[in-house]
Design an enzyme around this catalytic site. Structure first.
Site, PDB file in Angstrom:
ATOM      1  N   LYS A  15      37.330  33.060 -30.940  1.00  0.00           N
ATOM      2  CA  LYS A  15      38.572  32.741 -30.891  1.00  0.00           C
ATOM      3  C   LYS A  15      39.368  33.092 -32.058  1.00  0.00           C
ATOM      4  O   LYS A  15      40.359  33.759 -32.092  1.00  0.00           O
ATOM      5  CB  LYS A  15      38.734  31.106 -30.692  1.00  0.00           C
ATOM      6  CG  LYS A  15      37.899  30.589 -29.756  1.00  0.00           C
ATOM      7  CD  LYS A  15      38.144  28.978 -29.479  1.00  0.00           C
ATOM      8  CE  LYS A  15      37.452  28.271 -30.674  1.00  0.00           C
ATOM      9  NZ  LYS A  15      36.347  28.236 -30.703  1.00  0.00           N
ATOM     10  N   ARG A  88      41.956  20.702 -27.399  1.00  0.00           N
ATOM     11  CA  ARG A  88      40.467  20.502 -27.547  1.00  0.00           C
ATOM     12  C   ARG A  88      40.122  19.333 -26.611  1.00  0.00           C
ATOM     13  O   ARG A  88      38.844  18.978 -26.326  1.00  0.00           O
ATOM     14  CB  ARG A  88      39.958  20.205 -28.874  1.00  0.00           C
ATOM     15  CG  ARG A  88      39.300  21.381 -29.395  1.00  0.00           C
ATOM     16  CD  ARG A  88      38.937  21.070 -30.729  1.00  0.00           C
ATOM     17  NE  ARG A  88      37.685  21.856 -31.157  1.00  0.00           N
ATOM     18  CZ  ARG A  88      37.816  22.935 -32.117  1.00  0.00           C
ATOM     19  NH1 ARG A  88      38.838  23.566 -32.457  1.00  0.00           N
ATOM     20  NH2 ARG A  88      36.653  23.368 -32.565  1.00  0.00           N
ATOM     21  N   ARG A 160      30.436  28.365 -44.022  1.00  0.00           N
ATOM     22  CA  ARG A 160      31.080  26.843 -43.721  1.00  0.00           C
ATOM     23  C   ARG A 160      29.874  25.926 -43.664  1.00  0.00           C
ATOM     24  O   ARG A 160      28.912  26.105 -42.958  1.00  0.00           O
ATOM     25  CB  ARG A 160      31.716  27.302 -42.459  1.00  0.00           C
ATOM     26  CG  ARG A 160      33.187  27.628 -42.485  1.00  0.00           C
ATOM     27  CD  ARG A 160      33.982  27.782 -41.309  1.00  0.00           C
ATOM     28  NE  ARG A 160      33.918  26.716 -40.231  1.00  0.00           N
ATOM     29  CZ  ARG A 160      34.497  26.976 -38.967  1.00  0.00           C
ATOM     30  NH1 ARG A 160      35.082  27.850 -38.785  1.00  0.00           N
ATOM     31  NH2 ARG A 160      34.254  26.109 -38.008  1.00  0.00           N
TER      32      ARG A 160
HETATM   33  P1  AP5 Z   1      34.810  33.032 -34.773  1.00  0.00           P
HETATM   34  O1  AP5 Z   1      35.869  34.488 -34.589  1.00  0.00           O
HETATM   35  O2  AP5 Z   1      34.854  32.568 -36.150  1.00  0.00           O
HETATM   36  O3  AP5 Z   1      34.608  32.172 -33.647  1.00  0.00           O
HETATM   37  P2  AP5 Z   1      35.302  30.831 -33.350  1.00  0.00           P
HETATM   38  O4  AP5 Z   1      35.423  30.738 -31.769  1.00  0.00           O
HETATM   39  O5  AP5 Z   1      36.760  31.036 -33.934  1.00  0.00           O
HETATM   40  O6  AP5 Z   1      34.554  29.746 -33.889  1.00  0.00           O
HETATM   41  P3  AP5 Z   1      34.576  28.516 -34.708  1.00  0.00           P
HETATM   42  O7  AP5 Z   1      33.399  28.032 -35.208  1.00  0.00           O
HETATM   43  O8  AP5 Z   1      36.012  28.658 -35.914  1.00  0.00           O
HETATM   44  O9  AP5 Z   1      35.207  27.592 -33.781  1.00  0.00           O
HETATM   45  P4  AP5 Z   1      35.275  26.174 -33.745  1.00  0.00           P
HETATM   46  O10 AP5 Z   1      36.199  25.781 -32.693  1.00  0.00           O
HETATM   47  O11 AP5 Z   1      34.339  25.389 -33.592  1.00  0.00           O
HETATM   48  O12 AP5 Z   1      36.000  25.645 -35.129  1.00  0.00           O
HETATM   49  P5  AP5 Z   1      37.024  25.305 -35.771  1.00  0.00           P
HETATM   50  O13 AP5 Z   1      37.433  25.982 -37.159  1.00  0.00           O
HETATM   51  O14 AP5 Z   1      38.369  25.609 -34.830  1.00  0.00           O
HETATM   52  O15 AP5 Z   1      33.385  33.768 -34.830  1.00  0.00           O
HETATM   53  C1  AP5 Z   1      32.290  33.502 -35.195  1.00  0.00           C
HETATM   54  C2  AP5 Z   1      31.102  34.248 -35.439  1.00  0.00           C
HETATM   55  O16 AP5 Z   1      30.920  35.220 -34.756  1.00  0.00           O
HETATM   56  C3  AP5 Z   1      31.672  34.988 -36.839  1.00  0.00           C
HETATM   57  O17 AP5 Z   1      30.534  35.351 -37.711  1.00  0.00           O
HETATM   58  C4  AP5 Z   1      32.230  36.369 -36.365  1.00  0.00           C
HETATM   59  O18 AP5 Z   1      32.185  37.384 -37.074  1.00  0.00           O
HETATM   60  C5  AP5 Z   1      31.233  36.713 -35.251  1.00  0.00           C
HETATM   61  N1  AP5 Z   1      31.615  37.549 -34.030  1.00  0.00           N
HETATM   62  C6  AP5 Z   1      33.059  37.161 -33.460  1.00  0.00           C
HETATM   63  N2  AP5 Z   1      32.972  37.999 -32.339  1.00  0.00           N
HETATM   64  C7  AP5 Z   1      32.006  38.594 -32.300  1.00  0.00           C
HETATM   65  C8  AP5 Z   1      31.468  39.533 -31.235  1.00  0.00           C
HETATM   66  N3  AP5 Z   1      32.473  40.059 -30.176  1.00  0.00           N
HETATM   67  N4  AP5 Z   1      30.356  40.236 -31.365  1.00  0.00           N
HETATM   68  C9  AP5 Z   1      29.330  39.500 -32.420  1.00  0.00           C
HETATM   69  N5  AP5 Z   1      29.875  38.855 -33.446  1.00  0.00           N
HETATM   70  C10 AP5 Z   1      31.131  38.225 -33.113  1.00  0.00           C
HETATM   71  O19 AP5 Z   1      37.106  23.783 -36.011  1.00  0.00           O
HETATM   72  C11 AP5 Z   1      36.392  23.506 -36.964  1.00  0.00           C
HETATM   73  C12 AP5 Z   1      36.507  21.746 -36.752  1.00  0.00           C
HETATM   74  O20 AP5 Z   1      37.565  21.172 -37.119  1.00  0.00           O
HETATM   75  C13 AP5 Z   1      36.009  21.109 -35.451  1.00  0.00           C
HETATM   76  O21 AP5 Z   1      34.533  21.027 -35.339  1.00  0.00           O
HETATM   77  C14 AP5 Z   1      36.678  19.904 -35.448  1.00  0.00           C
HETATM   78  O22 AP5 Z   1      35.838  18.833 -36.267  1.00  0.00           O
HETATM   79  C15 AP5 Z   1      38.058  20.188 -36.340  1.00  0.00           C
HETATM   80  N6  AP5 Z   1      39.058  20.632 -35.330  1.00  0.00           N
HETATM   81  C16 AP5 Z   1      39.645  21.761 -35.189  1.00  0.00           C
HETATM   82  N7  AP5 Z   1      40.506  21.833 -34.148  1.00  0.00           N
HETATM   83  C17 AP5 Z   1      40.663  20.438 -33.879  1.00  0.00           C
HETATM   84  C18 AP5 Z   1      41.326  19.898 -32.681  1.00  0.00           C
HETATM   85  N8  AP5 Z   1      42.343  20.731 -32.033  1.00  0.00           N
HETATM   86  N9  AP5 Z   1      41.048  18.586 -32.499  1.00  0.00           N
HETATM   87  C19 AP5 Z   1      40.085  17.862 -33.268  1.00  0.00           C
HETATM   88  N10 AP5 Z   1      39.331  18.583 -34.030  1.00  0.00           N
HETATM   89  C20 AP5 Z   1      39.591  19.731 -34.305  1.00  0.00           C
END
Ligand code: AP5
Length: 223
Positions: A15, A88, A160
């Site tokens: 994402k 979410r 992270r």
């Molecule tokens: P990346 O692009 O970072 O993936 P992502 O889907 O953004 O993954 P996240 O781990 O950031 O999502 P998340 O939803 O768990 O975390 P968030 O920060 O929102 O890619 C991942 C890896 O793969 C990278 O190394 C990238 O280079 C690689 N990659 C990407 N595309 C690729 C491809 N096509 N091929 C190969 N490799 C690839 O949330 C973190 C925490 O914050 C949550 O756990 C929660 O506690 C809190 N939080 C955030 N939003 C909310 C909400 N709305 N409500 C409640 N809590 C929330």
């Protein structure tokens, strides 16, 4: 082109990677609740203090703290945006609808980036992020030009805290339990498209763009 967009997908689905590209190339505001919450934690704000324990454990942060950091960034001037990591759960989806209706800026598309769980674990284990600009890398799939250093701003890359294996397991369980039901929710409203996220970054971006341009053909599937 549809310019008010939600990206859905499990942790590691891409994402953030896709949202950053889309925002830069199409002139959209990139609103990532994960990035906003990590900034709040780093700044030690009340929202950050409320969020930290939940984030470290891989749980969702309470809705009120998330609404606080997000909706101070989303106002009538934000006419084109890509939301990454929000909503979410169903309560967040309802609140988003309420806020966007008040701004007369209805959501135009929701795209689910679909990647099998086994691939997600490998992606998160290899992810390295820039603490300066937030750009994500992967040690094997998307390495920086110079190991350990951000191509864009030269800062040292970091892993992270919530990419530890035990926290990843919990984040995936939380996704399937609380967030995945949004896929059916948005499909029933006729807003959902799906892309296969298990391909290289540019191929996924092409399909994402095709969905937003309303193209029926290509690998982007309207759900
Ligand atoms: P990346 O692009 O970072 O993936 P992502 O889907 O953004 O993954 P996240 O781990 O950031 O999502 P998340 O939803 O768990 O975390 P968030 O920060 O929102 O890619 C991942 C890896 O793969 C990278 O190394 C990238 O280079 C690689 N990659 C990407 N595309 C690729 C491809 N096509 N091929 C190969 N490799 C690839 O949330 C973190 C925490 O914050 C949550 O756990 C929660 O506690 C809190 N939080 C955030 N939003 C909310 C909400 N709305 N409500 C409640 N809590 C929330």
């Amino acid at each position: 082109m549809k310019r008010r967009v939600v990206l859905l997908g499990a942790p590691g689905a891409g994402k953030g990677t896709q949202a950053r590209l889309l925002a830069a190339r199409q002139g959209l505001a990139h609103l990532s609740t994960g990035d906003l919450l990590r900034a709040a934690v780093a700044a030690g704000t009340p929202a950050g203090r409320a969020a930290k324990g939940h984030m470290d454990a891989g749980r969702l942060v309470p809705d009120d703290a998330v609404f606080g950091v997000l909706f101070e960034r989303l106002d009538a001037r934000t006419t084109a945006f890509v939301l990454d990591g929000f909503p979410r759960n169903m309560a967040q989806a309802a609140e988003l609808d309420r806020r966007l209706a008040a701004l007369r800026l209805p959501l135009e598309a929701v795209v689910d980036i679909d990647v099998p769980d086994a691939r997600l674990v490998a992606r998160l284990a290899g992810r390295r992020a820039c603490p300066g600009c937030g750009r994500n890398y992967h040690v094997e799939a998307l390495p920086p030009r110079k190991a350990g250093t951000c191509d864009d701003c030269g800062r040292a890359l970091q892993q992270r805290d919530d990419d530890r294996p035990e926290v990843v397991t919990e984040r995936l369980a939380v996704y399937h339990r609380q967030t995945e039901p949004l896929v059916a929710h948005y499909a029933s409203r006729g807003l959902l498209a799906r892309v296969n996220g298990d391909r290289d970054v540019e191929a996924v971006q092409r399909d994402l763009l095709a969905c937003l341009q309303g193209a029926a053909a290509g690998a982007g599937r309207q759900a």
